[in-house]
Design a protein around this motif. Sequence first.
Motif, short mmCIF file in Angstrom:
data_model
loop_
_atom_site.label_atom_id
_atom_site.label_comp_id
_atom_site.label_asym_id
_atom_site.label_seq_id
_atom_site.Cartn_x
_atom_site.Cartn_y
_atom_site.Cartn_z
N ARG A 475 -1.59 3.77 0.49
CA ARG A 475 -2.00 3.41 -0.77
C ARG A 475 -1.03 3.64 -1.96
N ARG A 476 -0.28 4.91 -1.83
CA ARG A 476 0.65 5.18 -2.94
C ARG A 476 1.77 4.09 -2.75
N GLU A 526 -13.28 -0.08 -4.01
CA GLU A 526 -13.49 0.62 -2.95
C GLU A 526 -14.38 0.08 -1.90
N ARG A 527 -15.53 -0.54 -2.42
CA ARG A 527 -16.41 -1.20 -1.58
C ARG A 527 -16.05 -2.33 -0.76
N LEU A 528 -14.95 -3.09 -1.40
CA LEU A 528 -14.37 -4.21 -0.59
C LEU A 528 -13.99 -3.98 0.59
N THR A 529 -13.55 -2.53 0.97
CA THR A 529 -12.82 -2.42 2.01
C THR A 529 -13.70 -2.58 3.38
N GLU A 690 -6.33 5.92 -10.62
CA GLU A 690 -7.34 7.07 -11.12
C GLU A 690 -8.45 7.12 -10.02
N ARG A 691 -8.63 6.28 -9.19
CA ARG A 691 -9.46 6.58 -8.18
C ARG A 691 -8.82 7.34 -7.02
N ASN A 700 0.94 15.93 -3.03
CA ASN A 700 2.02 16.19 -3.77
C ASN A 700 2.85 14.85 -4.06
N LEU A 701 2.20 13.65 -3.97
CA LEU A 701 2.88 12.44 -4.34
C LEU A 701 3.07 12.19 -5.61
N PRO A 702 4.02 11.56 -6.15
CA PRO A 702 4.22 11.01 -7.60
C PRO A 702 3.17 10.38 -8.15
N GLN A 703 2.54 10.58 -9.25
CA GLN A 703 1.54 9.85 -9.88
C GLN A 703 2.38 8.62 -10.75
#
Length: 703
Positions: A475-476, A526-529, A690-691, A700-703
């Motif tokens: 996702r990141r 998220e619901r479209l998943t 944001e989600r 600890n992934l970069p934002q």
Amino acid sequence: MEYKIGYILINLAIMPKTSTNVRNRVNKLHLPKTKSLYPLFEVISNSIHAIEEAKKEKLIKDNGKIEINILRIGKEGIFEEISNTDDYPIDSFEIIDNGIGLNEDNYNSFQEFDSEYKIEIGGKGIGRLVCLKAFSALIINSCYLDKDKYWTRSFEFKKTIEGYSNYNEELSNDNRIGTNVLLKSYVSPYKENVPKSITDVSREIIKHFQLYFIQEKQPTIIIKNQDGFHRNLTKIFNSEFKSKILSDSFIIAEEKFNIHISKSFSAQSHKVNYCANERIVRSEGLSKHLVDLKYSILDSLRNEKFYYQVFVVSDLLDTSVNDARTSFNFPDKSENEDSEQIEVIEEVTLSKIRKKTINCIENLLSETLAVIRAEKVERYRPIIDNKFPNYTNLFKYKKEKVERLPVGLNENELDIKLYEIEAQWRKEIKQEGADLLTKKKDITELEDYKELYEKYVTNLNEVGKSDLARYVVHRRSVIDLLEKLIELNDDDKFANEDLVHSLFFPIRETDDSIFSEKQNLWLLDERLTFNKFLASDKLFKQIENLGSDSKERMDLIIKKEEVFDKAVLFSENKIPFESFTIVEFKRPERNDYVYGNPKNDPIAQVRRYIRETIDGETKKRGKKIQASFNTPFYCYVVADITSSLEYILDEESFINTPDGLGYFRIYDTNNYKAYIEVLPFSKVLKDSKERNRVLFERLNLPQ
């Protein structure tokens, strides 16, 4: 023609004739200037072989003796009066041994270039040519025993066409055997590269003949300066080298093999050497089998880098070497060596020797390898933490495998290697599960079963965590890629629709080929998943799941089995369809929209797609899809809010979303029920970040 009269040799031809141009042979020979001591090594090697021959013939009772006299450039007698003898350059070496001497066999071999007389002990028959490459001449005087008579044979060997001169042979007045060889006068460039110090020369001799010293097979070797100072090489080895030699042994088929490991400051790589008769027969790079031994290692005391040299020796190797001394007379690998079946008769193979050798090296170098592996893992850990957090559990459960990763991997190579470790771990866990079900029938104690079960569940949970972490990393990466795609490129242009579209959902796919892992509709909602794919970027009439003949194209139609607030009750086989989702993608920053234009008005396009779905004869696998006027449609137009689009939204009475970035409207007409939301890419990025923020923070992934 030669005659022996009164035990004095009358050489009518004066010198033996050779069919080889000695000078030409020497000129063609390559000897690097850095190998200036190799001629000395050749003579010492001949002396050792001569001593071993004398021992076999029982002509000497001890290990023999070799005396090496260093002759330096300077006036005779001056070295007895000065204290800095080592400051004077070396001119010549005199080597004296008490070996068997140049008897008829040895002398005939000496005359024959490329002689095979010593091939069984590794001789190549060119040692004397190597000597002439670095020195002006060899002056040889040898005593030998022939039919109970002692003879002397002397001659000079020079870089001329004939090679030999001043030959003489006669009955000896001294009842002893042995040979005196004078390596006379270094020539350039070798004289400029030979070490001066008697200690340095001594150490180089020990390094070259270290297998003899390690196995305590060396003769007494004394090296002398002209000032009377001398060194015993065995004592030097015992004080400087012996304690640093690591040794171990193993047994295969009742044959004992000895392993010796030394440091080399001149070698170019870590090597394992399989030896016979104190000579190397076969060498292999050690990094093939121990990936941590790829680069040199720093000796902190000497502040120099070195490579390990491993020597494998045994009586079996001595007797099994082939005639060419290139390999051994046993197989590299037996046919059933990899089989789990137990062999009735154990067979010696090179593969087994190698495996046992590597095990010994692991044990002998355990401390060094532990340091190398710890440093390597520390270099990889930040990459894994930042780029591949899904592999972090391998540090706990497969630490030994991680520690044995090759050094110097880049990010992609590291990812592949870690994936291989994890894949093997998954396989082991599956096998544990299968074994658990099998053993359940045989386990009578509940506690035994619980112990096995808890171990299996623990491992299974850790793999699940890895899968979750991998999905979060995915996702990141998707968010980062989308952010990149909607930026201006080097040509001040934006990515085309197909690229942006494919990031959300693959184009030109059907539900026969699409998998949930390939779609990223969570970027929108998220619901479209949990939606099931119907079609993407295809003409309606080409879509098997929709029976329409329309040639209009929609970017994406997604079927939901339940309305959003009941998405948890999703059922793939539920009919009739209770809702549809339509997604329309537009190129970032597009600004050529025209209100009411069938091709350039995205709102009109979406509404037309709705009517097409309701009005068409829609079927799925021959059964009618029930889409009525009351079937809810959830529609997303992903497009940046440019001036032309903003005009259309105003005309259609769209309302701003609470954050002010997007627009939405609910259509409740007699023809259809629809919720349409217009999302600029900036809002898609903001909302998806944001989600997913809490997930990124946990890894600890970069934002």
